[in-house]
Design an enzyme around this catalytic site. Sequence first.
Site, PDB file in Angstrom:
ATOM      1  N   TYR A  39       7.157   1.930  -3.180  1.00 14.51           N
ATOM      2  CA  TYR A  39       8.254   2.174  -3.800  1.00 14.51           C
ATOM      3  C   TYR A  39       8.489   3.698  -4.140  1.00 14.51           C
ATOM      4  O   TYR A  39       9.750   4.059  -4.944  1.00 14.51           O
ATOM      5  CB  TYR A  39       8.210   1.490  -5.197  1.00 14.51           C
ATOM      6  CG  TYR A  39       8.533  -0.057  -5.009  1.00 14.51           C
ATOM      7  CD1 TYR A  39       7.479  -1.084  -4.394  1.00 14.51           C
ATOM      8  CD2 TYR A  39       9.755  -0.622  -5.226  1.00 14.51           C
ATOM      9  CE1 TYR A  39       7.869  -2.231  -4.168  1.00 14.51           C
ATOM     10  CE2 TYR A  39      10.048  -1.675  -4.977  1.00 14.51           C
ATOM     11  CZ  TYR A  39       8.997  -2.858  -4.277  1.00 14.51           C
ATOM     12  OH  TYR A  39       9.409  -4.013  -4.369  1.00 14.51           O
TER      13      TYR A  39
ATOM     14  N   LYS B 140      -5.891  -5.641  -0.625  1.00 14.75           N
ATOM     15  CA  LYS B 140      -6.277  -5.787   0.973  1.00 14.75           C
ATOM     16  C   LYS B 140      -7.186  -4.912   1.476  1.00 14.75           C
ATOM     17  O   LYS B 140      -6.877  -4.011   2.323  1.00 14.75           O
ATOM     18  CB  LYS B 140      -4.783  -5.789   1.797  1.00 14.75           C
ATOM     19  CG  LYS B 140      -4.844  -6.186   3.090  1.00 14.75           C
ATOM     20  CD  LYS B 140      -4.756  -7.580   3.393  1.00 14.75           C
ATOM     21  CE  LYS B 140      -4.943  -7.981   4.925  1.00 14.75           C
ATOM     22  NZ  LYS B 140      -5.167  -9.395   5.021  1.00 14.75           N
TER      23      LYS B 140
ATOM     24  N   ASP C  86      -3.550 -12.176   1.017  1.00 13.15           N
ATOM     25  CA  ASP C  86      -2.987 -13.206   1.837  1.00 13.15           C
ATOM     26  C   ASP C  86      -3.714 -14.387   1.329  1.00 13.15           C
ATOM     27  O   ASP C  86      -2.831 -15.484   0.900  1.00 13.15           O
ATOM     28  CB  ASP C  86      -3.130 -13.004   3.409  1.00 13.15           C
ATOM     29  CG  ASP C  86      -4.579 -12.240   3.649  1.00 13.15           C
ATOM     30  OD1 ASP C  86      -5.317 -11.984   2.650  1.00 13.15           O
ATOM     31  OD2 ASP C  86      -4.747 -12.458   4.851  1.00 13.15           O
TER      32      ASP C  86
ATOM     33  N   ASP D 280       5.441  -7.437  -6.316  1.00 10.54           N
ATOM     34  CA  ASP D 280       6.840  -8.097  -5.819  1.00 10.54           C
ATOM     35  C   ASP D 280       6.796  -9.420  -4.990  1.00 10.54           C
ATOM     36  O   ASP D 280       7.745 -10.143  -5.251  1.00 10.54           O
ATOM     37  CB  ASP D 280       7.599  -6.978  -5.156  1.00 10.54           C
ATOM     38  CG  ASP D 280       8.899  -7.418  -4.613  1.00 10.54           C
ATOM     39  OD1 ASP D 280       9.797  -7.747  -5.452  1.00 10.54           O
ATOM     40  OD2 ASP D 280       9.356  -7.462  -3.651  1.00 10.54           O
TER      41      ASP D 280
END
Length: 353
Positions: free
Chosen positions: A138, A190, A224, A248
């Site tokens: 962002y 991750k 995930d 988000d």
Amino acid sequence: MSKSYNIAVIPGDGTGPEVIREGIKVLNAAASRYGFKLSFDEFDFGGERYLKTGEVLPDSAPDDLRQYDTILLGAIGHPDVRPGILEKGILLRLRFELDQYINLRPVKLYPGVDTPLKNKGPEHIDYVVVRENSGDVYTGSGGVTMKGTPHEVAIQNMVYNRMQVDRCLRYAFEYTRKRDRRKTLALCGKTNVLTYVFDLWERAFHEMGASDYPDITREYYHVDATCMWMVKNPEWFDVIVTTNMFGDIITDLGAITQGGMGIAAGGNINPRGVSMFEPIGGSAPKYTGMNIINPLAAIACGAMMLEHLGEAEAATAVEKAIMDVTANKLKDLGAGKMGYSTTEVGDLVAERI
Ligand code: IPM
Ligand code: MN
């Protein structure tokens, strides 16, 4: 002398003004019931203003808004304005310039609300996502070269520094302790692919947790897998802390499990500055002006705002009133399917305060 709070209101685009009106109605009911004063000043930032004046956000806006105790925002996004202009120019600019580095998004299924998750009820879906709100992809770091050629390169960088990570983790640990439920903070990342950024997050997470928060259990999930467990076993979660982009994405998934955009509220928080509360849903242009949009997310934002201002009793009363309305009144949370109009839903909540 009773306390008084000055609130900046940005109704914004589409159905924003309609839902904000109901939010203010309920806030006023809470103020008179619990003995504090609220004053509201409106700012016309949004698509209409941009189309009329060509200016997305006046440069004075962040400083003007800094004068208030909090900000209440309806929705940003206009069908006649190219996507990105208003989102970046208003929403993201305010989040960044006011350094609202936390995006707090509770995922809570209220009684009587349908969830798409089979065999899950309010006792299973009640956790909070602490989304980092100042870094990641962002920040706009990146660029493009050889544009329009077969060799075009586009780069968008995932950016974090230690300070951003630490302040977000600090907030999340403190929040988990204060929430006082399962005292479990899950880092969502991750680490198996994003080996630089999540090495930083993971080290900082365990260092801070071990030294300052021995009472908080630490868990780690890949993003995930987080999505999978949010569907299969949402009751595992208490507080999840994660990066801006992952936050988000997983909070839209969270929102649909709590009944959708009509109910999901959030707050852009600067713990030492001015915070901005906004429904997670958008401006819903096709329902604009029809008095059928669900205002509960905006009303729930009002409850979060009261909590943030230190009016905990009033905040709880608003949340209880919302729960009574979802449990006993509304047929459905969808626009046009509630069995009541937008203004009637606001009345139902207000009269229960
Ligand atoms: C949100 C929205 C924004 C974001 C968009 C509109 C820029 O999706 O608040 O979740 O990505 O943060
Ligand atoms: Mn989003």
